[in-house]
Motif scaffolding. Structure first.
Motif, short mmCIF file in Angstrom:
data_model
loop_
_atom_site.label_atom_id
_atom_site.label_comp_id
_atom_site.label_asym_id
_atom_site.label_seq_id
_atom_site.Cartn_x
_atom_site.Cartn_y
_atom_site.Cartn_z
N TYR A 38 0.83 61.38 2.14
CA TYR A 38 1.14 60.74 0.87
C TYR A 38 0.04 60.85 -0.18
O TYR A 38 0.31 60.68 -1.36
CB TYR A 38 1.48 59.27 1.09
N TRP A 39 -1.20 61.10 0.21
CA TRP A 39 -2.27 61.12 -0.78
C TRP A 39 -2.96 62.47 -0.90
O TRP A 39 -3.18 62.96 -1.99
CB TRP A 39 -3.30 60.03 -0.44
N VAL A 40 -3.31 63.08 0.25
CA VAL A 40 -4.07 64.34 0.20
C VAL A 40 -3.15 65.52 -0.11
O VAL A 40 -3.51 66.38 -0.93
CB VAL A 40 -4.82 64.57 1.53
N ILE A 45 -2.68 71.22 -1.40
CA ILE A 45 -1.78 71.62 -0.32
C ILE A 45 -2.56 72.10 0.90
O ILE A 45 -2.24 71.75 2.04
CB ILE A 45 -0.79 72.69 -0.82
N ASN A 46 -3.61 72.90 0.68
CA ASN A 46 -4.38 73.43 1.81
C ASN A 46 -5.06 72.32 2.61
O ASN A 46 -4.98 72.31 3.84
CB ASN A 46 -5.44 74.42 1.31
N TYR A 47 -5.74 71.41 1.93
CA TYR A 47 -6.39 70.30 2.64
C TYR A 47 -5.35 69.38 3.28
O TYR A 47 -5.56 68.85 4.38
CB TYR A 47 -7.27 69.49 1.69
N GLY A 48 -4.25 69.16 2.62
CA GLY A 48 -3.20 68.30 3.16
C GLY A 48 -2.66 68.83 4.48
O GLY A 48 -2.54 68.09 5.46
N ILE A 49 -2.35 70.10 4.53
CA ILE A 49 -1.82 70.70 5.75
C ILE A 49 -2.89 70.70 6.85
O ILE A 49 -2.59 70.41 8.01
CB ILE A 49 -1.31 72.13 5.47
N THR A 50 -4.13 70.98 6.47
CA THR A 50 -5.21 70.99 7.46
C THR A 50 -5.42 69.61 8.08
O THR A 50 -5.51 69.48 9.30
CB THR A 50 -6.51 71.47 6.80
N PHE A 51 -5.47 68.58 7.23
CA PHE A 51 -5.66 67.23 7.76
C PHE A 51 -4.46 66.78 8.58
O PHE A 51 -4.62 66.11 9.61
CB PHE A 51 -5.93 66.24 6.62
#
Length: 74
Positions: A38-40, A45-51
């Motif tokens: 919901y936040w990252v 998109i790259n950091y969100g998928i990684t996290f």
């Protein structure tokens, strides 16, 4: 020259040993995944998928620990 075997080397265990993990590990995996969704992810998109991937692996590890790890004495 005579080569001596070193007795300090320990053999590898024949079976996997599962570590008992705390419940807070599972809670942080769930919370981290939700924050990543919901936040990252909307920000990057790259950091969100990684996290999301990291927290999903943490959650899977906690599930494996819950089912396979030995129960400590109560």
């Amino acid at each position: 020259m005579v080569q001596r075997k070193s007795s300090s080397k320990k053999p590898f265990p024949s079976r996997w040993r599962f570590a008992p993990l705390k419940g807070s590990f599972m809670a942080s995996a769930i919370l981290g995944f939700l924050i990543s969704v919901y936040w990252v992810y909307p920000q990057s998109i790259n950091y969100g998928i990684t996290f999301m991937l990291i927290f999903a692996v943490m959650f899977i590890a906690s599930l494996i620990s819950m089912t396979k790890a030995p129960v400590a004495g109560v």
